[in-house]
Motif scaffolding. Structure first.
Motif, mmCIF file in Angstrom:
data_model
loop_
_atom_site.group_PDB
_atom_site.id
_atom_site.type_symbol
_atom_site.label_atom_id
_atom_site.label_comp_id
_atom_site.label_asym_id
_atom_site.label_seq_id
_atom_site.Cartn_x
_atom_site.Cartn_y
_atom_site.Cartn_z
ATOM 1 N N LEU A 176 0.919 -0.961 0.426
ATOM 2 C CA LEU A 176 0.159 -0.113 -0.313
ATOM 3 C C LEU A 176 1.144 1.262 -0.210
ATOM 4 C CD1 LEU A 176 -2.844 -1.093 2.180
ATOM 5 C CD2 LEU A 176 -2.534 -1.771 0.435
ATOM 6 N N VAL A 177 1.512 1.775 -1.559
ATOM 7 C CA VAL A 177 2.262 2.629 -1.156
ATOM 8 C C VAL A 177 2.166 3.753 -0.326
ATOM 9 C CG1 VAL A 177 3.573 4.334 -2.594
ATOM 10 C CG2 VAL A 177 2.656 1.728 -3.793
ATOM 11 N N ASN A 178 0.641 4.297 -0.152
ATOM 12 C CA ASN A 178 0.815 5.905 0.340
ATOM 13 C C ASN A 178 -0.601 5.991 1.355
ATOM 14 O OD1 ASN A 178 -0.767 5.316 -1.661
ATOM 15 N ND2 ASN A 178 -0.685 8.044 -2.215
ATOM 16 N N PHE A 179 -1.225 4.798 1.843
ATOM 17 C CA PHE A 179 -2.415 4.366 2.917
ATOM 18 C C PHE A 179 -2.598 5.975 2.995
ATOM 19 C CE2 PHE A 179 -4.997 3.596 5.551
ATOM 20 C CZ PHE A 179 -5.728 2.163 5.165
ATOM 21 N N ALA B 232 -2.159 10.493 -3.345
ATOM 22 C CA ALA B 232 -1.731 11.550 -4.080
ATOM 23 C C ALA B 232 -2.378 12.109 -5.241
ATOM 24 C CB ALA B 232 -0.977 10.793 -5.006
ATOM 25 N N ILE B 233 -2.047 13.956 -5.048
ATOM 26 C CA ILE B 233 -2.703 15.003 -5.509
ATOM 27 C C ILE B 233 -1.517 15.557 -7.530
ATOM 28 C CG2 ILE B 233 -3.594 16.442 -3.660
ATOM 29 C CD1 ILE B 233 -1.568 18.339 -4.179
ATOM 30 N N SER B 234 -0.577 14.690 -7.374
ATOM 31 C CA SER B 234 0.167 14.041 -8.686
ATOM 32 C C SER B 234 1.174 13.533 -8.039
ATOM 33 C CB SER B 234 0.516 15.569 -8.894
ATOM 34 O OG SER B 234 1.928 15.774 -7.550
ATOM 35 N N LEU B 235 1.562 12.295 -9.551
ATOM 36 C CA LEU B 235 2.198 11.502 -9.740
ATOM 37 C C LEU B 235 3.911 11.448 -10.423
ATOM 38 C CD1 LEU B 235 -0.243 9.008 -8.585
ATOM 39 C CD2 LEU B 235 1.588 8.927 -7.623
ATOM 40 N N SER C 114 6.847 8.671 -7.583
ATOM 41 C CA SER C 114 7.325 9.810 -6.727
ATOM 42 C C SER C 114 5.959 10.798 -6.570
ATOM 43 C CB SER C 114 8.060 11.074 -6.543
ATOM 44 O OG SER C 114 9.625 10.370 -7.367
ATOM 45 N N TYR C 115 5.222 11.605 -4.892
ATOM 46 C CA TYR C 115 3.746 12.109 -5.227
ATOM 47 C C TYR C 115 4.225 12.370 -4.415
ATOM 48 C CZ TYR C 115 3.287 8.520 -1.393
ATOM 49 O OH TYR C 115 4.040 8.387 0.035
ATOM 50 N N LYS D 225 -0.649 22.311 4.188
ATOM 51 C CA LYS D 225 0.319 22.166 2.952
ATOM 52 C C LYS D 225 0.792 21.072 1.990
ATOM 53 C CE LYS D 225 5.281 22.468 5.105
ATOM 54 N NZ LYS D 225 5.408 22.008 6.388
ATOM 55 N N LEU D 226 1.958 21.173 1.206
ATOM 56 C CA LEU D 226 2.254 20.084 0.593
ATOM 57 C C LEU D 226 3.433 19.333 1.225
ATOM 58 C CD1 LEU D 226 0.720 21.046 -3.170
ATOM 59 C CD2 LEU D 226 -0.258 19.757 -1.524
ATOM 60 N N GLY D 227 2.920 18.141 0.901
ATOM 61 C CA GLY D 227 3.940 17.202 1.247
ATOM 62 C C GLY D 227 4.872 16.408 -0.124
ATOM 63 N N SER D 228 5.949 15.523 0.174
ATOM 64 C CA SER D 228 6.594 14.719 -0.915
ATOM 65 C C SER D 228 7.061 13.561 -0.578
ATOM 66 C CB SER D 228 6.597 15.417 -2.130
ATOM 67 O OG SER D 228 8.202 15.777 -1.666
ATOM 68 N N ALA D 229 6.617 12.096 -0.843
ATOM 69 C CA ALA D 229 7.442 11.262 -1.096
ATOM 70 C C ALA D 229 7.991 10.722 -2.061
ATOM 71 C CB ALA D 229 6.300 10.124 0.151
#
Length: 262
Positions: free
Chosen positions: A83-86, A90-93, A174-175, A185-189
């Motif tokens: 489960l990549v990002n439970f 994501a709002i972008s990939l 990446s998302y 606030k936006l985060g990224s991973a």
């Protein structure tokens, strides 16, 4: 006596249930038939969608994620399910891969001989069951000829093992997402993805990825490294390459035997 009996029952109830290391992929695929959605570049905020038959992944709307909570195991994930990002829809990939390889130079002659002997036997036995093609017959002859040359004069050659030309791609996702505590606030991973793999010939281990997306925002309009080049140059100096599985044997004449391949 009743006291001890009940105490034993309580201890039995408190014993943690053993969890399986593998998730039921077939059952999950049935659920994903109705849950998974398709994302398209230029329509959604997604770039470089992987085209790889060994990579199985699905996009699931974040509002359906509770269905998959029983498979959410932070710190002890399943071997065959990610489960990549439970908790980070994501709002972008975007996707990219790295070329994973290994190389072992200065291999002893006896290891090269064993490798070629096993490969020759594999080709020969296959030809007993199915009529070999011309290409397979030629490969068998080349391997047999090279094996005889090496056995006659093992010091006239140099040997190398590498899976470079197997071209194993290690995929990453990446998302961007909204921080849970600060929604503005936006985060990224970045996370690596699981691929189907064939560890033992004929035995494929299936692995599945689920990527959760924020359907409201993801629809908004808004490579060779230097190491690879170096390894490719090294392997190009070998004039024999025979692949038996994912790792190939590379052979070339040694410096003091320039005509050893004739």
């Amino acid at each position: 006596m009743a006291f001890f009996y009940l105490s034993g029952m309580e201890k039995q109830r408190k014993k943690p249930e053993k969890r399986p290391d593998s998730a039921p992929l077939d059952a999950l695929r049935l659920v994903l038939r109705s849950h998974a959605i398709e994302l398209k570049p230029f329509v959604h905020q997604v770039k470089d969608l992987p085209q790889d038959p060994d990579l199985e992944y699905y996009f699931v709307p974040a509002e359906l994620k509770e269905t998959y909570r029983p498979y959410y195991r932070p710190g002890r994930p399943y071997k065959n399910l990610k489960l990549v990002n439970f908790d980070q829809p994501a709002i972008s990939l975007s996707f990219y891969f790295k070329h994973k390889y290994s190389i072992k130079q200065d291999v002893p002659a006896d290891q090269a001989i064993e490798y070629l002997r096993n490969y020759r036997d594999e080709l020969f036995n296959k030809g007993l069951l199915i009529q070999p093609s011309q290409a397979e017959q030629l490969e068998l002859k080349q391997v047999d000829d090279l094996l005889r040359q090496i056995r006659t004069a093992p010091g006239h050659f140099q040997y190398c093992f590498s899976n470079f030309h197997h071209f194993y791609r290690y995929w990453y996702c990446s998302y961007r997402y909204f921080e849970e505590e600060k929604p503005e606030k936006l985060g990224s991973a970045t996370e690596h993805l699981l691929k189907h793999s064939e560890r033992v010939k004929g035995q494929v281990s299936q692995r599945l990825n689920i990527i959760f997306v924020d359907t409201e925002y993801i629809a908004r309009a808004i490579p060779l490294s230097q190491d690879n080049k170096t390894i490719e140059k090294i392997l190009a100096t070998y004039n024999h390459r025979h692949a038996f599985g994912t790792v190939a044997l590379y052979v070339k004449p040694s410096a003091n035997n320039a005509d050893g391949n004739k």
